[in-house]
Design a protein around this motif. Structure first.
Motif, PDB file in Angstrom:
ATOM      1  N   GLU A 179     -21.454 -50.783 -22.370  1.00 23.73           N
ATOM      2  CA  GLU A 179     -21.027 -51.466 -23.590  1.00 23.73           C
ATOM      3  C   GLU A 179     -21.150 -52.976 -23.442  1.00 23.73           C
ATOM      4  O   GLU A 179     -21.468 -53.680 -24.415  1.00 23.73           O
ATOM      5  CB  GLU A 179     -19.590 -51.090 -23.934  1.00 23.73           C
ATOM      6  CG  GLU A 179     -19.132 -51.710 -25.250  1.00 23.73           C
ATOM      7  CD  GLU A 179     -17.725 -51.325 -25.627  1.00 23.73           C
ATOM      8  OE1 GLU A 179     -17.313 -51.609 -26.770  1.00 23.73           O
ATOM      9  OE2 GLU A 179     -17.019 -50.747 -24.776  1.00 23.73           O
ATOM     10  N   GLU A 202     -20.749 -49.204 -34.720  1.00 23.90           N
ATOM     11  CA  GLU A 202     -19.474 -48.714 -35.253  1.00 23.90           C
ATOM     12  C   GLU A 202     -19.633 -47.501 -36.166  1.00 23.90           C
ATOM     13  O   GLU A 202     -18.655 -46.783 -36.387  1.00 23.90           O
ATOM     14  CB  GLU A 202     -18.755 -49.834 -35.996  1.00 23.90           C
ATOM     15  CG  GLU A 202     -18.364 -50.996 -35.100  1.00 23.90           C
ATOM     16  CD  GLU A 202     -17.378 -51.949 -35.751  1.00 23.90           C
ATOM     17  OE1 GLU A 202     -16.734 -51.530 -36.743  1.00 23.90           O
ATOM     18  OE2 GLU A 202     -17.259 -53.095 -35.275  1.00 23.90           O
ATOM     19  N   GLN A 307     -14.148 -39.420 -25.588  1.00 20.15           N
ATOM     20  CA  GLN A 307     -12.772 -39.672 -26.000  1.00 20.15           C
ATOM     21  C   GLN A 307     -12.113 -38.439 -26.623  1.00 20.15           C
ATOM     22  O   GLN A 307     -10.910 -38.221 -26.459  1.00 20.15           O
ATOM     23  CB  GLN A 307     -12.731 -40.832 -26.996  1.00 20.15           C
ATOM     24  CG  GLN A 307     -13.136 -42.172 -26.397  1.00 20.15           C
ATOM     25  CD  GLN A 307     -13.294 -43.255 -27.453  1.00 20.15           C
ATOM     26  OE1 GLN A 307     -13.084 -43.010 -28.634  1.00 20.15           O
ATOM     27  NE2 GLN A 307     -13.683 -44.448 -27.028  1.00 20.15           N
ATOM     28  N   GLY A 358     -11.296 -49.721 -29.032  1.00 23.75           N
ATOM     29  CA  GLY A 358     -11.921 -48.549 -28.444  1.00 23.75           C
ATOM     30  C   GLY A 358     -11.280 -48.052 -27.172  1.00 23.75           C
ATOM     31  O   GLY A 358     -11.821 -47.157 -26.512  1.00 23.75           O
ATOM     32  N   LYS A 373     -11.102 -48.058 -21.059  1.00 17.87           N
ATOM     33  CA  LYS A 373     -12.331 -47.959 -21.846  1.00 17.87           C
ATOM     34  C   LYS A 373     -13.509 -48.111 -20.909  1.00 17.87           C
ATOM     35  O   LYS A 373     -13.467 -48.936 -19.983  1.00 17.87           O
ATOM     36  CB  LYS A 373     -12.384 -49.027 -22.936  1.00 17.87           C
ATOM     37  CG  LYS A 373     -13.621 -48.927 -23.821  1.00 17.87           C
ATOM     38  CD  LYS A 373     -13.601 -49.916 -24.964  1.00 17.87           C
ATOM     39  CE  LYS A 373     -13.829 -51.330 -24.486  1.00 17.87           C
ATOM     40  NZ  LYS A 373     -14.063 -52.276 -25.598  1.00 17.87           N
TER      41      LYS A 373
END
Length: 375
Positions: A179, A202, A307, A358, A373
């Motif tokens: 990321e 997103e 997740q 996130g 994360k």
């Protein structure tokens, strides 16, 4: 009064006088410019008289004019062929449109057919087309798409095909960047390209879906984006977006009904490639060159599955019609513990900020919540 000479380049007699040419012996020769092709030349008859000819060698002049007329006729014939080929493309486009294909798919199919024609394939000869496809250094997926495009062409114009060649396509596992690398790329791009990339990150939308995003599809009050023009016959999807993306979208100029402009995908992709190359060189990270629009979509999907462990939710967010296409993301989740960023929160506001960023909740120690994360 003698007629104006024919242009030796195109044979046209629509010429203007273009001044005089002064020779070394003191004489002059009339200069002409062709109104058709812009070619400048001297009066051929006067040029011949300099060397003792009493009359113009009209046969030579006529021969030059005849050759020019032949060349002009060939040029007209070539232009007619091009126009005829363009009419085939238009007819094929309408045929595919009636079949229910999306504009992006139609453009892809026509682009492949144009490429085959440039490489020497005769589109009216299936054997020539299939031999051209087989001789290309393309992946099996591209060859299969080219065969399907030609099958549509043959169906449109009634060309019989005995058997279509089959190319087996095995989808490789997509490469997933960090990321931080995606964020570095977004931070280094221009505002329009950065907003485009952040929207993909997103919403997990395809690049063609984001390019078709309209201002009426964005609810700035509730921070919601609706992809009302899905690709591949998918269903419309709704996404909650961050305040950061809302701010980036509001800064874009509203020059048309489309957020990123009409037919802007080609322009955005071209500029993104040049900016990505500059950023990768500046940061000394060649991995950034591997990040594309679809790579960010892969990253977002793999993070969502990591997740939630809900493959049906990932399928819905991606807009897949077949669960088989989504199952690939279950093979990408094999992260080590040192690949995570860990943060803590002790207030409700801090919890909200971390969740919006996130982070996922892990545990609580002494009243302090721990979030993590992936990097």
């Amino acid at each position: 009064m003698r007629k104006a000479p024919a242009c030796p380049e195109c044979g046209s007699r629509k010429v203007w006088k273009d001044g005089l040419r002064y020779l070394s012996d003191g004489s002059t020769v009339q200069r002409y410019i062709c109104r058709e092709c812009g070619y400048r030349f001297s009066d051929p008859c006067k040029s011949l008289r300099r060397f003792g000819a009493k009359t113009c060698i009209s046969n030579a002049c006529q021969e030059r004019a005849l050759l020019a007329e032949v060349a002009k006729a060939e040029k007209r014939a070539a232009g007619a062929t091009i126009k005829q080929a363009e009419s085939w493309i238009i007819n094929l486009a309408w045929f595919l449109k009636r079949q229910g294909y999306a504009d992006y798919t139609i453009n892809r199919k026509i682009g492949l057919l144009k490429t085959l024609r440039k490489k020497g394939a005769d589109l009216n000869d299936p054997d020539s087309v299939f031999l051209t496809i087989a001789s290309q250094n393309w992946s099996n997926g591209t060859k299969r798409n080219a065969v399907n495009a030609y099958a549509n062409y043959a169906e449109c114009f009634g060309i019989p095909i005995k058997q279509l060649p089959k190319y087996r396509y095995e989808q490789p596992l997509p490469w997933i960047p960090l990321e931080t690398e995606i964020d570095q790329l977004i931070a280094g791009c221009s505002h329009k390209i950065a907003t485009f990339l952040q929207t993909i990150k997103e919403t997990m939308g395809r690049s063609c879906e984001i390019a078709r995003l309209k201002w009426e599809d964005i609810d700035f009050e509730r921070n919601i984006i609706i992809l009302n023009n899905p690709a591949k016959n998918g269903l419309p999807r709704m996404f909650k977006i961050s305040d950061k993306l809302v701010s980036m979208l509001k800064r874009l100029p509203r020059k048309s009904e489309y957020v990123f402009g009409e037919n802007a995908l080609t322009y955005i992709r071209k500029n993104f490639h040049s900016q990505r190359k500059r950023i990768a060189h500046k940061l000394g990270n060649p991995r950034l060159l591997k990040i594309g629009f679809h790579t960010i979509r892969h990253w977002a999907a793999s993070m969502l599955y990591h997740q939630t462990k809900d493959i049906l939710l990932v399928k819905e967010r991606l807009g897949h019609k077949n669960i088989t296409s989504t199952m690939i993301y279950t093979h990408l989740i094999n992260f080590e513990s040192n690949e995570f960023i860990v943060k803590t929160a002790s207030t409700l506001e801090e919890d909200e900020e971390l969740i919006k960023a996130g982070f996922e909740y892990v545990t609580e120690r002494n009243g302090i919540k721990i979030y993590r994360k992936r990097k």
